[in-house]
Design a protein around this motif. Structure first.
Motif, PDB file in Angstrom:
ATOM      1  N   LEU A 256       8.603   1.988  15.255  1.00 38.85           N
ATOM      2  CA  LEU A 256       9.494   1.061  14.554  1.00 38.85           C
ATOM      3  C   LEU A 256      10.120   0.182  15.646  1.00 38.85           C
ATOM      4  O   LEU A 256      11.096   0.595  16.277  1.00 38.85           O
ATOM      5  CB  LEU A 256      10.575   1.833  13.793  1.00 38.85           C
TER       6      LEU A 256
ATOM      7  N   GLU B  41      12.831  -5.159  15.172  1.00 36.84           N
ATOM      8  CA  GLU B  41      12.606  -5.190  13.727  1.00 36.84           C
ATOM      9  C   GLU B  41      13.585  -4.299  12.972  1.00 36.84           C
ATOM     10  O   GLU B  41      13.795  -4.474  11.770  1.00 36.84           O
ATOM     11  CB  GLU B  41      11.174  -4.718  13.414  1.00 36.84           C
TER      12      GLU B  41
ATOM     13  N   VAL C  57      15.120  -3.978   8.713  1.00 34.54           N
ATOM     14  CA  VAL C  57      14.596  -3.017   7.725  1.00 34.54           C
ATOM     15  C   VAL C  57      15.490  -1.808   7.469  1.00 34.54           C
ATOM     16  O   VAL C  57      15.257  -1.068   6.522  1.00 34.54           O
ATOM     17  CB  VAL C  57      13.194  -2.493   8.147  1.00 34.54           C
TER      18      VAL C  57
ATOM     19  N   ALA D 246      14.372   5.142   3.324  1.00 34.39           N
ATOM     20  CA  ALA D 246      13.536   5.791   4.346  1.00 34.39           C
ATOM     21  C   ALA D 246      12.065   5.694   3.981  1.00 34.39           C
ATOM     22  O   ALA D 246      11.211   5.445   4.836  1.00 34.39           O
ATOM     23  CB  ALA D 246      13.948   7.252   4.481  1.00 34.39           C
ATOM     24  N   GLN D 247      11.774   5.862   2.723  1.00 26.45           N
ATOM     25  CA  GLN D 247      10.385   5.814   2.271  1.00 26.45           C
ATOM     26  C   GLN D 247       9.791   4.426   2.474  1.00 26.45           C
ATOM     27  O   GLN D 247       8.650   4.281   2.930  1.00 26.45           O
ATOM     28  CB  GLN D 247      10.312   6.210   0.805  1.00 26.45           C
ATOM     29  N   GLU D 248      10.589   3.407   2.160  1.00 25.46           N
ATOM     30  CA  GLU D 248      10.112   2.030   2.321  1.00 25.46           C
ATOM     31  C   GLU D 248       9.860   1.706   3.797  1.00 25.46           C
ATOM     32  O   GLU D 248       8.847   1.101   4.141  1.00 25.46           O
ATOM     33  CB  GLU D 248      11.129   1.052   1.720  1.00 25.46           C
ATOM     34  N   VAL D 249      10.769   2.126   4.664  1.00 27.30           N
ATOM     35  CA  VAL D 249      10.608   1.871   6.103  1.00 27.30           C
ATOM     36  C   VAL D 249       9.367   2.601   6.635  1.00 27.30           C
ATOM     37  O   VAL D 249       8.562   2.030   7.376  1.00 27.30           O
ATOM     38  CB  VAL D 249      11.874   2.294   6.882  1.00 27.30           C
ATOM     39  N   SER D 250       9.211   3.854   6.235  1.00 28.60           N
ATOM     40  CA  SER D 250       8.058   4.631   6.698  1.00 28.60           C
ATOM     41  C   SER D 250       6.758   3.952   6.279  1.00 28.60           C
ATOM     42  O   SER D 250       5.805   3.870   7.052  1.00 28.60           O
ATOM     43  CB  SER D 250       8.110   6.051   6.130  1.00 28.60           C
ATOM     44  N   ARG D 251       6.720   3.466   5.064  1.00 29.90           N
ATOM     45  CA  ARG D 251       5.496   2.806   4.576  1.00 29.90           C
ATOM     46  C   ARG D 251       5.248   1.498   5.313  1.00 29.90           C
ATOM     47  O   ARG D 251       4.111   1.183   5.645  1.00 29.90           O
ATOM     48  CB  ARG D 251       5.601   2.550   3.080  1.00 29.90           C
ATOM     49  N   HIS D 252       6.304   0.732   5.555  1.00 28.94           N
ATOM     50  CA  HIS D 252       6.163  -0.543   6.280  1.00 28.94           C
ATOM     51  C   HIS D 252       5.472  -0.354   7.602  1.00 28.94           C
ATOM     52  O   HIS D 252       4.613  -1.134   7.995  1.00 28.94           O
ATOM     53  CB  HIS D 252       7.553  -1.132   6.566  1.00 28.94           C
ATOM     54  N   PHE D 253       5.892   0.676   8.322  1.00 26.16           N
ATOM     55  CA  PHE D 253       5.418   0.841   9.686  1.00 26.16           C
ATOM     56  C   PHE D 253       4.346   1.919   9.805  1.00 26.16           C
ATOM     57  O   PHE D 253       3.986   2.312  10.921  1.00 26.16           O
ATOM     58  CB  PHE D 253       6.607   1.120  10.619  1.00 26.16           C
ATOM     59  N   GLY D 254       3.850   2.388   8.689  1.00 25.55           N
ATOM     60  CA  GLY D 254       2.759   3.355   8.719  1.00 25.55           C
ATOM     61  C   GLY D 254       3.124   4.669   9.360  1.00 25.55           C
ATOM     62  O   GLY D 254       2.291   5.303  10.018  1.00 25.55           O
TER      63      GLY D 254
ATOM     64  N   PRO E 124       3.852   8.379   8.820  1.00 24.22           N
ATOM     65  CA  PRO E 124       3.662   9.353   7.736  1.00 24.22           C
ATOM     66  C   PRO E 124       4.937  10.153   7.462  1.00 24.22           C
ATOM     67  O   PRO E 124       5.736  10.389   8.375  1.00 24.22           O
ATOM     68  CB  PRO E 124       2.571  10.285   8.264  1.00 24.22           C
ATOM     69  N   THR E 125       5.111  10.540   6.214  1.00 24.58           N
ATOM     70  CA  THR E 125       6.204  11.464   5.880  1.00 24.58           C
ATOM     71  C   THR E 125       5.627  12.880   5.878  1.00 24.58           C
ATOM     72  O   THR E 125       4.469  13.064   6.226  1.00 24.58           O
ATOM     73  CB  THR E 125       6.827  11.114   4.510  1.00 24.58           C
TER      74      THR E 125
END
Lengths: 142, 361
Positions: free
Chosen positions: A50, A54, A58, A63-71, A73-74
């Motif tokens: 991250l 940036e 963001v 948290a889910q949206e940020v994780s998805r943006h930057f690939g 994984p959860t």
């Protein structure tokens, strides 16, 4: 029982000393990795998953949206990205959060050696709950 | 000393208000717009290992909110105008002051950190709660080691109640991460004002009277002995009402996980007033309980990605340093007055969180 470190007549239970030692080591190790990771992040010595510039754009997202943006994984998958400085710093925080699991492992052995099966089982259940949290099953990880 | 406390409290309010001024309200969007560097390329996960995560549905509407690089979250949240390092610095100073106030006021810090940072800083509540849990965890683990060595906490007292508490904290974290953040803010605001009320009314008992131990406590051998320097003698203790304590800890654990609170404000009264542990043992046991319950909740937040080191590391560092400074000031502090000021600040923080959740702030 050992004598209390303050030198009074009340001895400290051995289980207290077992947990105390493991917690001390766990905190130092966890904080050290966190600080090293943070140092590598802010100096740019290691790339970040991250990017710092940036982040202010963001971190108002979930948290889910940020994780998805930057690939990122959860679940437990994020540990595989520890080559990124920010994730390495997060590994240090995870070590901090795992200190009690390690302490429980030593505690379990201690109570079993004392033949205190009831307390050994309590410690075992406590460890399993923490491992459930670590597993990522409670985070809906992918 | 009074001036110093007033200055500290004013610093928190001013710092919080300043932070609020430095964020811009971004209008709600149906989708999630990408950060600047990513707008040219359709955002796809960096690594194939996250293949299960489909690229988030991005609406790059150049006439809409995304055009000015102002991504809005699913909750229509705010974005910041300052660079990352400025926020990290503000957060460090803020938590440093908060650490001093928390120690002097006898609270863990989370009851102030979550509502204030969640309301006045531009971070999503997920990151605020994840950070707060790790701040509480770092503090309790650091202190726990010494307390165990000095015999001022008891594994026999804590571990049986830690099982339901940790399970409840896990459930609370899952619920907290699943519900919209405005709903979390409203519930948090109400909870913080309720906690302020509990702190105002709750009395403490240095050595509660325990006439007879309950059967569960007896079976678990929840008892101990510690040395009290002020009386130069060993104090023996045992507990009662173990079942009631466990039920109460389930509620406390859930709130800790859901709102990212350390929950020392509730642990100490339950150990002390309900279960009958001496005040010093109750305080030490609270720290050990936080070490376990918050570990479970913290892992849930970590695995969900709700921890950004740029937010968490300065907060942990500031709070630890502030707590050390506060600890040195304790001898010359007037606890009753500081406590009243902290409670006032909690009411302010709770009300702010409630109003932000309702869309008024």
């Amino acid at each position: 029982m050992d004598e209390n470190e303050s030198g009074n007549q009340v001895p400290t239970p051995v289980e207290n000393l077992v947990y105390s030692k493991v917690m001390e080591v766990g905190v130092y190790a966890g904080l050290a990795v966190t600080v090293v990771g943070f140092g590598l992040l802010v100096t740019g010595a290691l790339p970040a998953c991250l990017p710092m510039d940036e982040a202010p754009n963001v971190w108002h997202l979930s948290a889910q949206e940020v994780s998805r943006h930057f690939g990122i994984p959860t679940g437990l998958g994020w540990l595989g990205k520890a080559r990124c400085a920010d994730i390495l710093s997060r590994v240090g925080l995870a070590m901090l959060s795992s200190t009690m699991i390690l302490a429980h492992c030593f505690g379990y052995c201690h109570f079993m050696k004392k033949r205190d099966r009831l307390f050994a089982n309590i410690v075992l259940v406590g460890t399993l709950i923490l491992l459930l949290a670590v597993s990522g099953l409670t985070s809906g990880g992918h | 000393m009074t001036r110093l406390y007033t200055f500290s409290l004013l610093s928190v309010v001013v710092c919080a208000s300043l932070s609020n001024e430095l964020v811009a309200q971004a209008p709600a969007a149906e989708g999630v717009a990408p950060p600047a560097a990513m707008q040219d390329e359709l955002v796809t996960p960096v690594d194939d290992s996250s293949s299960a995560d489909e690229p988030v549905a991005l609406i790059v509407d150049h006439g809409g909110p995304a055009a000015d690089n102002s991504p809005a979250g699913s909750d229509g949240e705010t974005r910041s105008r300052l660079p990352w390092w400025a926020w990290s610095l503000i957060l460090f100073v803020f938590t440093l002051v908060l650490g001093v106030i928390a120690v002097l006021g006898g609270v863990g810090g989370g009851v102030l950190f979550v509502p204030i940072v969640g309301t006045f800083f531009p971070f999503h509540m997920d990151f605020v709660r994840g950070t707060s849990l790790l701040v509480a965890l770092a503090g309790s683990l650091s202190a726990g080691s010494g307390l165990l060595r000095k015999n001022l906490t008891s594994v026999r007292l804590v571990f049986p109640v830690a099982i339901p508490t940790a399970l409840a904290a896990l459930a609370g974290a899952m619920v907290g991460l699943a519900v919209p953040q405005d709903l979390v803010r409203i519930a948090l605001g109400i909870a913080i004002m309720g906690i302020a009320g509990v702190m105002l009314l709750a009395r403490k008992s240095e050595y509660p009277e325990v006439a007879e131990q309950d059967r569960l406590g007896e079976a678990l051998r929840i008892a101990g002995i510690y040395f009290e320097p002020s009386q130069s003698k060993a104090i023996e203790w045992k507990t009662h009402r173990t079942g009631v304590g466990i039920v109460l800890f389930i509620g406390v654990g859930f709130m800790a996980g859901m709102f990212g609170l350390g929950a020392g404000w509730a642990n100490v009264p339950v150990f002390n007033l309900v279960m009958g542990a001496p005040l010093k043992i109750a305080a030490g046991a609270s720290g050990l309980l936080i070490s376990i319950a918050d570990s479970a909740a913290a892992w849930t937040y970590l695995n969900k990605g709700a921890v950004i080191p740029l937010i968490t590391v300065p907060s942990v560092a500031g709070m630890i340093l502030g707590a050390k400074i506060g600890g040195r000031m304790l001898s010359s502090a007037r606890p009753a007055m500081v406590r009243r000021m902290v409670i006032s600040l909690m009411v302010f923080a709770g009300l702010s969180s409630l109003l932000k959740g309702l869309g008024v702030l």
